[in-house]
Design an enzyme around this catalytic site. Sequence first.
Site: not given
Ligand code: SAH
Length: 220
Positions: A67
Site C-alpha cells: 500500500s
Molecule cells: N498490507 C500490505 C498490503 C496488502 S494488499 C502491505 O503492506 O504490503 C492486500 C493483501 O490482501 C493482498 O496481499 C491480498 O492477497 C490479501 N488478501 C485478499 N483477500 C484476503 C483474505 N481473504 N485473507 C487474507 N489475505 C487476503
Amino acid sequence: MAAALDRGLERARQRMLTRHLAGRGIGDQRVIDAMAVVPRELFAPRGRAHEAYADRPLPIGMGQTISQPYMVARMAEALELSPGDRVLEVGTGSGYSAAVLGRLCTAVYTVERHTSLAEGARALLHKLGYDSVRVRYGDGSLGWPEHAPYDAIVVAAAGPGVPGSLRDQLGPGGRLVMPLGTGGGRQALVRERRSAMGGFSREELGSVRFVPLIGDEGWA
Ligand code: SAH
C-alpha cells in the site's frame, strides 16, 4: 553506487514523512516515528528499492500491492493503538504494514491468502527481528479466532461488508478499519467501534482504493 542509493533513499524517506504523511494531516507522532524506522525498501519488490518511499502503491506479485505509505499511516492512525494492544491484520502482502503495526502495539497477528506472500513476509519479518508479528497463511475474512479478542482489526483489502467473523473477534472498546466496495472502483474506508456493551457504531473515513478481499466472507 550503494552509498548513492542510500542517500537517495534517505531523502525520499524524509520527504515521505514530512510531505506525504505529516503534510497531509497524519497527526499521530507514534505512527510517523514507526514509519521513520521501518525499512520500506526491504519490503519493496526486487529491483524497485529506489521507489520504496514514493507516494504510491507498488506491485509485489500475485497481482497484489504494497500500500501507498499515506494509506498505511492513515489506517494505523485510525486504529488508535495503545502500546499494550493486540492487533489482527487481514492482508499481509509484503509485511510492511505489519512491521509498522508491530512498532505500535504489543502483538500483531496477520493473515494472507497467497502462500508465497505469507512465506516471504514471514521470513523477512523474522530476519528483521519483528518477533511480535505472527504471519498465517489462510482466509483472513474469517479472522484468526485462536488469538481473539483483538483490540483492533485492520483489513487491507476491500470487501462487500464487514465480515461477521471479524466483528465477533473484536473485543469491547475495539476498533475495526476496513475498505468496503467492489475491487477496482472507489471504496469507502469505514471504522467500526465495539462498545463495552457489545454494540457497533460506524464512521466513514473517506474514499479509498484497495485490492479486493477474496474469501468466504469477502468476494467470491
Ligand atoms: N498490507 C500490505 C498490503 C496488502 S494488499 C502491505 O503492506 O504490503 C492486500 C493483501 O490482501 C493482498 O496481499 C491480498 O492477497 C490479501 N488478501 C485478499 N483477500 C484476503 C483474505 N481473504 N485473507 C487474507 N489475505 C487476503
